[in-house]
Motif scaffolding. Sequence first.
Motif, PDB file in Angstrom:
ATOM      1  N   TYR A   1       1.038  36.516  41.911  1.00 18.92           N
ATOM      2  CA  TYR A   1      -0.350  36.960  42.042  1.00 18.92           C
ATOM      3  C   TYR A   1      -0.690  38.005  40.988  1.00 18.92           C
ATOM      4  O   TYR A   1      -1.822  38.060  40.494  1.00 18.92           O
ATOM      5  CB  TYR A   1      -0.593  37.513  43.446  1.00 18.92           C
ATOM      6  CG  TYR A   1      -0.749  36.436  44.488  1.00 18.92           C
ATOM      7  CD1 TYR A   1      -1.971  35.781  44.666  1.00 18.92           C
ATOM      8  CD2 TYR A   1       0.324  36.056  45.286  1.00 18.92           C
ATOM      9  CE1 TYR A   1      -2.110  34.786  45.612  1.00 18.92           C
ATOM     10  CE2 TYR A   1       0.186  35.056  46.244  1.00 18.92           C
ATOM     11  CZ  TYR A   1      -1.037  34.426  46.397  1.00 18.92           C
ATOM     12  OH  TYR A   1      -1.173  33.425  47.326  1.00 18.92           O
ATOM     13  N   GLY A   2       0.286  38.817  40.635  1.00 19.48           N
ATOM     14  CA  GLY A   2       0.060  39.797  39.579  1.00 19.48           C
ATOM     15  C   GLY A   2      -0.217  39.124  38.242  1.00 19.48           C
ATOM     16  O   GLY A   2      -1.124  39.532  37.501  1.00 19.48           O
ATOM     17  N   ARG A   3       0.562  38.082  37.923  1.00 23.05           N
ATOM     18  CA  ARG A   3       0.326  37.347  36.681  1.00 23.05           C
ATOM     19  C   ARG A   3      -1.039  36.674  36.690  1.00 23.05           C
ATOM     20  O   ARG A   3      -1.736  36.643  35.676  1.00 23.05           O
ATOM     21  CB  ARG A   3       1.425  36.309  36.466  1.00 23.05           C
ATOM     22  CG  ARG A   3       2.761  36.890  36.007  1.00 23.05           C
ATOM     23  CD  ARG A   3       3.719  35.781  35.605  1.00 23.05           C
ATOM     24  NE  ARG A   3       4.963  36.311  35.077  1.00 23.05           N
ATOM     25  CZ  ARG A   3       6.063  36.504  35.796  1.00 23.05           C
ATOM     26  NH1 ARG A   3       6.045  36.210  37.095  1.00 23.05           N
ATOM     27  NH2 ARG A   3       7.160  36.995  35.250  1.00 23.05           N
ATOM     28  N   LEU A   4      -1.418  36.132  37.850  1.00 25.17           N
ATOM     29  CA  LEU A   4      -2.741  35.502  37.951  1.00 25.17           C
ATOM     30  C   LEU A   4      -3.841  36.523  37.684  1.00 25.17           C
ATOM     31  O   LEU A   4      -4.802  36.237  36.944  1.00 25.17           O
ATOM     32  CB  LEU A   4      -2.918  34.886  39.338  1.00 25.17           C
ATOM     33  CG  LEU A   4      -4.285  34.244  39.621  1.00 25.17           C
ATOM     34  CD1 LEU A   4      -4.564  33.096  38.660  1.00 25.17           C
ATOM     35  CD2 LEU A   4      -4.356  33.757  41.076  1.00 25.17           C
ATOM     36  N   ALA A   5      -3.712  37.705  38.254  1.00 27.76           N
ATOM     37  CA  ALA A   5      -4.722  38.748  38.042  1.00 27.76           C
ATOM     38  C   ALA A   5      -4.775  39.158  36.568  1.00 27.76           C
ATOM     39  O   ALA A   5      -5.869  39.322  36.002  1.00 27.76           O
ATOM     40  CB  ALA A   5      -4.416  39.951  38.925  1.00 27.76           C
ATOM     41  N   ILE A   6      -3.617  39.309  35.942  1.00 29.04           N
ATOM     42  CA  ILE A   6      -3.580  39.692  34.523  1.00 29.04           C
ATOM     43  C   ILE A   6      -4.208  38.601  33.665  1.00 29.04           C
ATOM     44  O   ILE A   6      -4.964  38.887  32.722  1.00 29.04           O
ATOM     45  CB  ILE A   6      -2.121  39.970  34.082  1.00 29.04           C
ATOM     46  CG1 ILE A   6      -1.587  41.227  34.775  1.00 29.04           C
ATOM     47  CG2 ILE A   6      -2.034  40.126  32.574  1.00 29.04           C
ATOM     48  CD1 ILE A   6      -0.097  41.431  34.594  1.00 29.04           C
ATOM     49  N   TRP A   7      -3.905  37.342  33.991  1.00 30.30           N
ATOM     50  CA  TRP A   7      -4.469  36.236  33.203  1.00 30.30           C
ATOM     51  C   TRP A   7      -5.989  36.181  33.322  1.00 30.30           C
ATOM     52  O   TRP A   7      -6.701  35.980  32.344  1.00 30.30           O
ATOM     53  CB  TRP A   7      -3.866  34.902  33.625  1.00 30.30           C
ATOM     54  CG  TRP A   7      -4.454  33.760  32.859  1.00 30.30           C
ATOM     55  CD1 TRP A   7      -5.399  32.876  33.269  1.00 30.30           C
ATOM     56  CD2 TRP A   7      -4.163  33.430  31.489  1.00 30.30           C
ATOM     57  NE1 TRP A   7      -5.721  31.998  32.259  1.00 30.30           N
ATOM     58  CE2 TRP A   7      -4.965  32.319  31.160  1.00 30.30           C
ATOM     59  CE3 TRP A   7      -3.293  33.961  30.535  1.00 30.30           C
ATOM     60  CZ2 TRP A   7      -4.935  31.730  29.896  1.00 30.30           C
ATOM     61  CZ3 TRP A   7      -3.256  33.374  29.280  1.00 30.30           C
ATOM     62  CH2 TRP A   7      -4.068  32.276  28.971  1.00 30.30           C
ATOM     63  N   GLU A   8      -6.495  36.355  34.526  1.00 31.66           N
ATOM     64  CA  GLU A   8      -7.949  36.313  34.730  1.00 31.66           C
ATOM     65  C   GLU A   8      -8.619  37.463  33.989  1.00 31.66           C
ATOM     66  O   GLU A   8      -9.686  37.282  33.387  1.00 31.66           O
ATOM     67  CB  GLU A   8      -8.273  36.366  36.228  1.00 31.66           C
ATOM     68  CG  GLU A   8      -7.886  35.118  37.001  1.00 31.66           C
ATOM     69  CD  GLU A   8      -8.678  33.891  36.571  1.00 31.66           C
ATOM     70  OE1 GLU A   8      -9.867  34.042  36.231  1.00 31.66           O
ATOM     71  OE2 GLU A   8      -8.118  32.778  36.570  1.00 31.66           O
ATOM     72  N   LEU A   9      -8.007  38.633  34.011  1.00 34.93           N
ATOM     73  CA  LEU A   9      -8.558  39.771  33.272  1.00 34.93           C
ATOM     74  C   LEU A   9      -8.542  39.482  31.779  1.00 34.93           C
ATOM     75  O   LEU A   9      -9.521  39.743  31.060  1.00 34.93           O
ATOM     76  CB  LEU A   9      -7.756  41.025  33.584  1.00 34.93           C
ATOM     77  CG  LEU A   9      -8.181  42.313  32.853  1.00 34.93           C
ATOM     78  CD1 LEU A   9      -9.619  42.666  33.194  1.00 34.93           C
ATOM     79  CD2 LEU A   9      -7.237  43.461  33.200  1.00 34.93           C
ATOM     80  N   PHE A  10      -7.438  38.934  31.295  1.00 33.62           N
ATOM     81  CA  PHE A  10      -7.323  38.578  29.880  1.00 33.62           C
ATOM     82  C   PHE A  10      -8.395  37.556  29.487  1.00 33.62           C
ATOM     83  O   PHE A  10      -9.003  37.661  28.419  1.00 33.62           O
ATOM     84  CB  PHE A  10      -5.926  38.009  29.613  1.00 33.62           C
ATOM     85  CG  PHE A  10      -5.731  37.465  28.230  1.00 33.62           C
ATOM     86  CD1 PHE A  10      -5.666  38.308  27.129  1.00 33.62           C
ATOM     87  CD2 PHE A  10      -5.607  36.089  28.023  1.00 33.62           C
ATOM     88  CE1 PHE A  10      -5.477  37.802  25.849  1.00 33.62           C
ATOM     89  CE2 PHE A  10      -5.419  35.572  26.755  1.00 33.62           C
ATOM     90  CZ  PHE A  10      -5.356  36.434  25.653  1.00 33.62           C
ATOM     91  N   SER A  11      -8.648  36.580  30.354  1.00 41.27           N
ATOM     92  CA  SER A  11      -9.658  35.554  30.078  1.00 41.27           C
ATOM     93  C   SER A  11     -11.052  36.154  29.980  1.00 41.27           C
ATOM     94  O   SER A  11     -11.843  35.792  29.109  1.00 41.27           O
ATOM     95  CB  SER A  11      -9.624  34.474  31.167  1.00 41.27           C
ATOM     96  OG  SER A  11      -8.358  33.844  31.215  1.00 41.27           O
ATOM     97  N   VAL A  12     -11.356  37.082  30.869  1.00 46.45           N
ATOM     98  CA  VAL A  12     -12.669  37.732  30.842  1.00 46.45           C
ATOM     99  C   VAL A  12     -12.819  38.572  29.580  1.00 46.45           C
ATOM    100  O   VAL A  12     -13.850  38.521  28.907  1.00 46.45           O
ATOM    101  CB  VAL A  12     -12.867  38.597  32.106  1.00 46.45           C
ATOM    102  CG1 VAL A  12     -14.118  39.468  31.967  1.00 46.45           C
ATOM    103  CG2 VAL A  12     -12.978  37.714  33.338  1.00 46.45           C
ATOM    104  N   VAL A  13     -11.792  39.333  29.235  1.00 45.43           N
ATOM    105  CA  VAL A  13     -11.848  40.160  28.029  1.00 45.43           C
ATOM    106  C   VAL A  13     -11.978  39.282  26.792  1.00 45.43           C
ATOM    107  O   VAL A  13     -12.760  39.576  25.875  1.00 45.43           O
ATOM    108  CB  VAL A  13     -10.604  41.059  27.934  1.00 45.43           C
ATOM    109  CG1 VAL A  13     -10.556  41.768  26.584  1.00 45.43           C
ATOM    110  CG2 VAL A  13     -10.595  42.083  29.064  1.00 45.43           C
ATOM    111  N   SER A  14     -11.236  38.181  26.750  1.00 44.40           N
ATOM    112  CA  SER A  14     -11.311  37.271  25.607  1.00 44.40           C
ATOM    113  C   SER A  14     -12.703  36.681  25.471  1.00 44.40           C
ATOM    114  O   SER A  14     -13.239  36.555  24.364  1.00 44.40           O
ATOM    115  CB  SER A  14     -10.278  36.146  25.765  1.00 44.40           C
ATOM    116  OG  SER A  14      -8.975  36.657  25.760  1.00 44.40           O
TER     117      SER A  14
END
Length: 322
Positions: free
Chosen positions: A271-284
């Motif tokens: 779940y931590g990786r999922l949260a980091i990925w979603e944040l990365f996607s939004v920032v990108s």
Amino acid sequence: MKTVAPVSAVIATRNRTASLGRTFDSMFLQEIIPSEVIVVDASDDERTKTLVEGLAAKQSSACAFHWVRAATLGAAAQRNEGVALATQSVIWFFDDDIRFEDNCVSRLCHALQGEPQLGGVNAMITNQRYQSPGGMSRFMFTLMNGRTEKSFAGKVIGPAINLLPEDRDDLPDVVPVEWLNTTCTMYRREALPSPPFDSFYVGYSVMEDVTLSLRVAAAGWKLANVRTARIFHDSQPGDHKSDVAARSEMELINRHYVMTDLLKKRRWSDYGRLAIWELFSVVSASTSPSGRKNLVQLLRGKGRALARLVRPNEGQSSTAHD
């Protein structure tokens, strides 16, 4: 003289008559054509029906055309309806907005026939493929995957992050991959679950193709990208593309489904990786003008998805088919 292969082509479509016509024009330039074409249509008018019936009247009886009114709107549901009507040993999914390059279909057929353990093969999308990642993306891929790789192309890593295959001259014509998109993909019918697509997927059905190919692979079949079988994806407008919030919501909901239900990744670290990925996607996304324009809607969709994930009994939202 065309060679007719024991292939059932299944196309889900909605309000894209002109694009579908161009796709069929491209298909009939191929050396190999399918035994049957099944068009499952959710259009608001009769134009697609007229197109398909016209093709049925013009083409040789060796390639049978069938038009079907969709009982349920949605890419996954429409394809399931088409597969239920198919009669051939190979099921060929392709989108209603692609163009086939020379020998694409023959190369897909030959690859599938040449390796008995291959359950499915797909074409290389010339304008949508894996690009060598920059430093930040490679760091994220490594973090999601838990280890570095020479290439992440064609893999499903971390919390169900599916990456496209790559096209390099030093690669073989047929390259093993971990998932297949449905833009232009052939499956052995015996490799497919019944029905192929989960009822979980509605509307645009983001990641339904990942789910299908992971299920096929889990049953012991191999998957491959046929690098020299090439298509151009002339992606068309759709309701799902204009509703940024709905797509953003669906992407997170569906990725969570694949992560937890298929990949069985349910640890806190997942779940931590999922949260980091979603944040990365939004920032990108926010680094481009269009992304900044849609940032509020993107965040709204993620917020709705999070609310639904903590209230799982609520139904899934629906958007239009691509």
